[in-house]
Design an enzyme around this catalytic site. Sequence first.
Site, mmCIF file in Angstrom:
data_model
loop_
_atom_site.group_PDB
_atom_site.id
_atom_site.type_symbol
_atom_site.label_atom_id
_atom_site.label_comp_id
_atom_site.label_asym_id
_atom_site.label_seq_id
_atom_site.Cartn_x
_atom_site.Cartn_y
_atom_site.Cartn_z
ATOM 1 C CD GLU A 1 -30.200 -129.768 38.221
ATOM 2 O OE1 GLU A 1 -29.780 -130.119 37.025
ATOM 3 O OE2 GLU A 1 -29.841 -130.642 38.985
ATOM 4 C CG ASN A 2 -26.750 -123.585 36.223
ATOM 5 O OD1 ASN A 2 -26.201 -124.261 36.843
ATOM 6 N ND2 ASN A 2 -26.816 -123.628 34.747
ATOM 7 C CD GLU B 1 -31.871 -130.194 33.371
ATOM 8 O OE1 GLU B 1 -31.705 -129.496 34.513
ATOM 9 O OE2 GLU B 1 -31.777 -131.213 32.916
ATOM 10 C CD GLU C 1 -30.229 -135.512 38.061
ATOM 11 O OE1 GLU C 1 -31.068 -135.440 37.465
ATOM 12 O OE2 GLU C 1 -29.570 -134.469 38.591
HETATM 13 ZN ZN LIG Z 1 -31.440 -133.738 36.507
#
Ligand SMILES: [Zn+2]
Length: 503
Positions: A290-291, A324, A346
């Site tokens: 996930e940048n 994401e 997460e």
């Molecule tokens: Zn993740």
Amino acid sequence: MHLVVSSIDVFPRFASLAASALMTSTALAAAQDPARLGTVVTPSFEAMHFDLDADQKAYSGSASIELEVHAATNSFRFHARDMKLERVALRRGHAAIPTTMRRGDLGIVTVEAKAPLAPGPYTLEVDFTNDFNTRASSFYRVVAGGHAYAFTDFEPDDARGAFPCWDEPSFKIPWQITVAIPEAHRAYSNTLAEKETVTNGRRTVIFHRTRPLPSYLVAIGAGPFDAIPIAGLSVPGRAVMVHGSAPLGHVAAQETPPILEALERWFDRKYPYDKLDLIAVPEFTAGAMENAAAITFRETRLLLDPKTMSPSQRLGLISTTAHELSHMWFGDLVTLAWWDDLWLNESFASWMGDKITNQVAPEFHVANDQVTSADRAMVTDARLTTRAIRARQLASDNLSQLFDVLSYQKGQAVLGMLERWLGPETFRAGVRGYIAAHAFGNATAADLWTALSKAAGRDVGAVAGSFLEQPGVPIVTVEVVGETPGAAAPPIGRGCASRSDGC
Ligand SMILES: [Zn+2]
């Protein structure tokens, strides 16, 4: 991050990881962690210039880091692993400050001044050269279809292998990235390009200054990319892929806008960055990462042939993208203060990703899959070697071990339970309050419980804490002790995988 979970290898691997995680659960508190950088000298802004040519084995760069010295000190530390440091210079305004430098474990560089540094603003300049990594981590090089590309993948602590930085998630600062690349190549980063020029066969791209980001969410890519636009987003969007793969990006371009729109509606807050790139990477360890505004995907997750794709490939694309994009708010806009709360990142993205997947593609009935994934979590959690969802971490621990079935699936099940207990609207009001209170900053699980408690008018932390801070699966045994209604006593015990576990 989105894991690739294989039903073949998942159990032994996670079981052994959980065992090693248990050994760190009694570790020192974060404040006593000798491998943390400390907060006496902190960065407020970092500008970086890279000379990149993915056809070469090495690259060079320079970083200019604005620092604030909060109390008089003789020394401070930053991260720079693997690379050769050509020049490290400290100045206050225009005045150079004599220093010496010492390199230690975990990529920690200690800068020592001859006289104590008075509180105030300073600038640290570092010139460096480095080989590209070749193992799909940090700043790495990939050859695909006869062309070379450079990609980054940093979470949790590999940014320090790419450039000098304060590589801990609470150092959330604006970054300004400039890359000089061969004229025929293209580059992406976390923001739109502010200026692009070509001189003597070199293309220089100056990207806009980012919103505050931790080092692990910075992204840079360079090479002869193709790109196709993603229309219908609230910001400019693209799918980016290696040369020749553009026709495989159209499914992603079509599926993404409803996902982003559903998230903006749920959070009641616009997507927080100035553009969105979805980047297909030919060699990638996780499913996706996930940048901020530059989400990298394992190539086979993002690029699909509409003529031959299976329903499960389409579901993989939608659910990974939803996971994401959830991180853009939960993880990127509001970032964990330390890796102890990696689970929250997460668990939330998994829970939210499923909710959004169910909205945009109800035909997949993802709620059924949640039963399977909760079962998978319980298999690991019923072993004596399990750990609590929220586990104390040291900077010297192998932080990658946190990306397991407990951080993802068990945490997701617990969040789902809290939502059902509080009611979906109350839960959503609490999350919105949490995001509003900590936008562009850092937060902990306790901050989320505070926001949920405020929305619900009752103490959420005590209930959540009992599931997060204790390992194992609670088993409720109901025993009838008489014929009078209400006389049943429900003792609560801990579930075990087998009698050989000894309980
Ligand atoms: Zn993740």
